[in-house]
Motif scaffolding. Structure first.
Motif, PDB file in Angstrom:
ATOM      1  N   UNK A 158       0.805  -1.219   0.000  1.00  0.00           N
ATOM      2  CA  UNK A 158       0.000   0.000   0.000  1.00  0.00           C
ATOM      3  C   UNK A 158       0.837   1.268   0.000  1.00  0.00           C
ATOM      4  N   UNK A 159       0.169   2.403   0.211  1.00  0.00           N
ATOM      5  CA  UNK A 159       0.838   3.702   0.156  1.00  0.00           C
ATOM      6  C   UNK A 159       1.891   3.838   1.251  1.00  0.00           C
TER       7      UNK A 159
ATOM      8  N   UNK B 292       3.542   1.504   2.681  1.00  0.00           N
ATOM      9  CA  UNK B 292       4.669   0.638   2.319  1.00  0.00           C
ATOM     10  C   UNK B 292       5.602   1.336   1.343  1.00  0.00           C
ATOM     11  N   UNK B 293       5.027   2.116   0.433  1.00  0.00           N
ATOM     12  CA  UNK B 293       5.844   2.835  -0.541  1.00  0.00           C
ATOM     13  C   UNK B 293       6.778   3.828   0.130  1.00  0.00           C
ATOM     14  N   UNK B 294       6.261   4.618   1.071  1.00  0.00           N
ATOM     15  CA  UNK B 294       7.107   5.575   1.783  1.00  0.00           C
ATOM     16  C   UNK B 294       8.153   4.842   2.623  1.00  0.00           C
ATOM     17  N   UNK B 295       7.733   3.774   3.307  1.00  0.00           N
ATOM     18  CA  UNK B 295       8.655   3.016   4.139  1.00  0.00           C
ATOM     19  C   UNK B 295       9.790   2.445   3.296  1.00  0.00           C
ATOM     20  N   UNK B 296       9.455   1.908   2.125  1.00  0.00           N
ATOM     21  CA  UNK B 296      10.466   1.315   1.251  1.00  0.00           C
ATOM     22  C   UNK B 296      11.435   2.367   0.724  1.00  0.00           C
ATOM     23  N   UNK B 297      10.913   3.529   0.321  1.00  0.00           N
ATOM     24  CA  UNK B 297      11.783   4.582  -0.217  1.00  0.00           C
ATOM     25  C   UNK B 297      12.821   5.017   0.808  1.00  0.00           C
ATOM     26  N   UNK B 298      12.384   5.247   2.036  1.00  0.00           N
ATOM     27  CA  UNK B 298      13.316   5.708   3.069  1.00  0.00           C
ATOM     28  C   UNK B 298      14.302   4.599   3.419  1.00  0.00           C
ATOM     29  N   UNK B 299      13.811   3.358   3.505  1.00  0.00           N
ATOM     30  CA  UNK B 299      14.685   2.230   3.858  1.00  0.00           C
ATOM     31  C   UNK B 299      15.761   2.017   2.801  1.00  0.00           C
ATOM     32  N   UNK B 300      15.427   2.208   1.539  1.00  0.00           N
ATOM     33  CA  UNK B 300      16.428   2.093   0.474  1.00  0.00           C
ATOM     34  C   UNK B 300      17.517   3.133   0.675  1.00  0.00           C
ATOM     35  N   UNK B 301      17.108   4.360   1.037  1.00  0.00           N
ATOM     36  CA  UNK B 301      18.090   5.405   1.315  1.00  0.00           C
ATOM     37  C   UNK B 301      18.982   5.060   2.490  1.00  0.00           C
ATOM     38  N   UNK B 302      18.502   4.206   3.388  1.00  0.00           N
ATOM     39  CA  UNK B 302      19.284   3.752   4.539  1.00  0.00           C
ATOM     40  C   UNK B 302      20.054   2.473   4.217  1.00  0.00           C
ATOM     41  N   UNK B 303      20.059   2.095   2.936  1.00  0.00           N
ATOM     42  CA  UNK B 303      20.846   0.986   2.392  1.00  0.00           C
ATOM     43  C   UNK B 303      20.313  -0.393   2.797  1.00  0.00           C
ATOM     44  N   UNK B 304      19.012  -0.479   3.084  1.00  0.00           N
ATOM     45  CA  UNK B 304      18.390  -1.787   3.287  1.00  0.00           C
ATOM     46  C   UNK B 304      18.101  -2.438   1.941  1.00  0.00           C
TER      47      UNK B 304
ATOM     48  N   UNK C  44      12.275  -5.965   0.390  1.00  0.00           N
ATOM     49  CA  UNK C  44      11.352  -6.848  -0.312  1.00  0.00           C
ATOM     50  C   UNK C  44       9.936  -6.526   0.148  1.00  0.00           C
ATOM     51  N   UNK C  45       9.031  -6.376  -0.797  1.00  0.00           N
ATOM     52  CA  UNK C  45       7.622  -6.148  -0.491  1.00  0.00           C
ATOM     53  C   UNK C  45       6.840  -7.379  -0.929  1.00  0.00           C
ATOM     54  N   UNK C  46       6.047  -7.913  -0.007  1.00  0.00           N
ATOM     55  CA  UNK C  46       5.271  -9.117  -0.301  1.00  0.00           C
ATOM     56  C   UNK C  46       3.784  -8.796  -0.204  1.00  0.00           C
ATOM     57  N   UNK C  47       3.050  -9.058  -1.277  1.00  0.00           N
ATOM     58  CA  UNK C  47       1.607  -8.841  -1.268  1.00  0.00           C
ATOM     59  C   UNK C  47       0.978  -9.751  -2.309  1.00  0.00           C
ATOM     60  N   UNK C  48       0.180 -10.740  -1.886  1.00  0.00           N
ATOM     61  CA  UNK C  48      -0.454 -11.634  -2.858  1.00  0.00           C
ATOM     62  C   UNK C  48      -1.625 -10.983  -3.592  1.00  0.00           C
ATOM     63  N   UNK C  49      -2.014  -9.757  -3.177  1.00  0.00           N
ATOM     64  CA  UNK C  49      -3.157  -9.083  -3.781  1.00  0.00           C
ATOM     65  C   UNK C  49      -2.705  -8.322  -5.032  1.00  0.00           C
ATOM     66  N   UNK C  50      -3.149  -8.802  -6.177  1.00  0.00           N
ATOM     67  CA  UNK C  50      -2.695  -8.227  -7.454  1.00  0.00           C
ATOM     68  C   UNK C  50      -3.071  -6.755  -7.587  1.00  0.00           C
ATOM     69  N   UNK C  51      -4.217  -6.347  -7.030  1.00  0.00           N
ATOM     70  CA  UNK C  51      -4.658  -4.967  -7.174  1.00  0.00           C
ATOM     71  C   UNK C  51      -3.721  -3.986  -6.476  1.00  0.00           C
TER      72      UNK C  51
ATOM     73  N   UNK D  45       2.335  -0.610  -7.718  1.00  0.00           N
ATOM     74  CA  UNK D  45       3.600  -0.341  -7.026  1.00  0.00           C
ATOM     75  C   UNK D  45       4.562   0.417  -7.938  1.00  0.00           C
ATOM     76  N   UNK D  46       5.168   1.486  -7.435  1.00  0.00           N
ATOM     77  CA  UNK D  46       6.006   2.334  -8.282  1.00  0.00           C
ATOM     78  C   UNK D  46       7.339   2.710  -7.638  1.00  0.00           C
ATOM     79  N   UNK D  47       7.814   1.934  -6.684  1.00  0.00           N
ATOM     80  CA  UNK D  47       9.083   2.247  -6.037  1.00  0.00           C
ATOM     81  C   UNK D  47      10.185   1.400  -6.664  1.00  0.00           C
ATOM     82  N   UNK D  48      11.120   2.016  -7.397  1.00  0.00           N
ATOM     83  CA  UNK D  48      12.205   1.250  -8.020  1.00  0.00           C
ATOM     84  C   UNK D  48      13.188   0.727  -6.983  1.00  0.00           C
ATOM     85  N   UNK D  49      13.877  -0.337  -7.350  1.00  0.00           N
ATOM     86  CA  UNK D  49      14.899  -0.888  -6.467  1.00  0.00           C
ATOM     87  C   UNK D  49      14.372  -1.805  -5.391  1.00  0.00           C
ATOM     88  N   UNK D  50      13.079  -2.135  -5.466  1.00  0.00           N
ATOM     89  CA  UNK D  50      12.451  -3.007  -4.458  1.00  0.00           C
ATOM     90  C   UNK D  50      11.979  -4.287  -5.134  1.00  0.00           C
ATOM     91  N   UNK D  51      12.282  -5.421  -4.530  1.00  0.00           N
ATOM     92  CA  UNK D  51      11.762  -6.687  -5.036  1.00  0.00           C
ATOM     93  C   UNK D  51      10.325  -6.846  -4.556  1.00  0.00           C
TER      94      UNK D  51
END
Length: 341
Positions: free
Chosen positions: A171-172, A174-186, A189-196, A201-207
């Motif tokens: 969700x939204x 998760x997107x902010x959390x992932x962006x900041x975590x990438x900047x912190x060099x984590x 991985x984002x896991x969501x079985x819900x296709x919708x 999802x639009x955050x690059x660099x995340x599996x």
């Protein structure tokens, strides 16, 4: 996206394989204010190309200038110090008379950079010992609490696999959390079985994976450099993943939700044979209380708590979201001065 330290090592291995001469520079001591911490690295090749940072700019300029003027002249490791005097501190851009000591190591095939990278890819924690007299390198397992060690004879640096963050839900927030975590060099991985949710999802660099979250937790083989945050609000997705994560060595496991929902979640997890000790590891409601309202602010709150756990900082219970809101609610319910019966 690799961490900067891993990028430095990978670039060194590439230069060595190409037959290019290069040096690895490591910050081994700092005094006063220093822009970069001990253990920070930089690599420079014979053409003056550089990757990484040891000071934030000016010391790098001096190292590059020396290589361009003299070439790679070191045949054995050398310890150099920048910023001993106020004039040098000003020249090299070190704040408030700060001083840094560097180890400059000429690299070759015997430096064992390739072997080190292989061990790191296998999620091993490695101690790399550099003999400062001969330049010989040995590699061995490192304990979880080991730190860099420097003596007159050797420099031992600790290299570990990337810190990993598994986010349940795409969700939204998760997107902010992932962006900041990438900047912190984590490694995120984002896991969501819900296709919708995955489809937007639009955050690059995340599996992004579509497995059931509990299956993904098991597949990732979480270690002490792993964290899990559940953000879906859906017990069918969150609960089993949290159960597996709490039984793993992950250093942080958290879940979003109100205090009431958190209490219900804990009762459900007990039905899955999660022990009281395992349940005590759950951060929920997740994050520190900073008055956050927006998804970006909540992401900062979560990562603040996660970072404290990563760095071994014991936070007072009063700053947790649940306790702080409970205290604020009690304070608001107390009669104001002069209005009590």
């Amino acid at each position: 996206m690799d961490s900067i330290d891993l990028e430095v090592l990978k670039t060194c291995e590439q230069w060595i394989s190409q037959g290019r001469r290069c040096e690895l520079v490591t910050v081994i001591r700092t005094w006063g204010s220093s822009p970069r911490p001990e253990g920070a690295t930089l690599a420079v090749n014979e053409d003056g190309q550089v990757i990484g940072s040891v000071s934030g700019g000016c010391v790098e300029d001096d190292l590059i200038a020396r290589v361009r003027e003299q070439g790679i002249v070191h045949t054995h490791p050398e310890i150099v110090t920048y910023g001993i005097t106020a004039d040098e501190a000003h020249r090299f851009g070190l704040p408030c008379g700060g001083t840094i000591q560097l180890a400059i190591e000429p690299l070759s095939a015997r430096s064992r950079i390739g072997e080190l990278l292989t061990l790191l890819s296998q999620h091993q924690l490695v101690a790399r010992r550099l003999d400062l007299a001969s330049g010989e390198v040995s590699l061995g397992p490192a304990g979880a609490g080991m730190a860099m060690q420097v003596s007159e004879a050797a420099l031992t640096t600790i290299h570990g696999p990337r810190w990993r963050l598994l986010i349940i839900g795409a969700g939204q927030l998760s997107g902010f959390l992932a962006q900041i975590a990438i900047g912190m060099e984590y490694q995120v991985t984002v896991c969501d079985p819900r296709e919708e949710y995955r489809g937007s999802w639009q955050v690059p660099g995340v599996e992004v994976v579509h497995e059931m979250p509990d299956d993904q937790v098991i597949a990732m083989q979480l270690d002490a450099r792993s964290a899990v945050v559940a953000l879906t609000h859906d017990p069918k997705l969150d609960d089993l993943a949290l159960m597996e994560a709490l039984k793993s060595p992950a250093f942080y496991v958290g879940a979003i939700g109100s205090r009431a929902n958190n209490a219900k979640r804990r009762e459900r997890l007990k039905l899955f044979d999660v022990t009281d000790d395992e349940l005590a590891r759950l951060h929920g409601p997740v994050g520190l209380y900073i008055g956050s309202k927006t998804p970006a602010e909540i992401a900062i709150s979560i990562l603040a708590e996660l970072t404290a756990a990563k760095n071994g900082v014991a936070l007072p219970a009063e700053v947790s979201v649940g306790n702080a809101k409970r205290a604020a609610q009690q304070l608001a319910s107390e009669p104001s001065c002069g209005l009590a019966d």
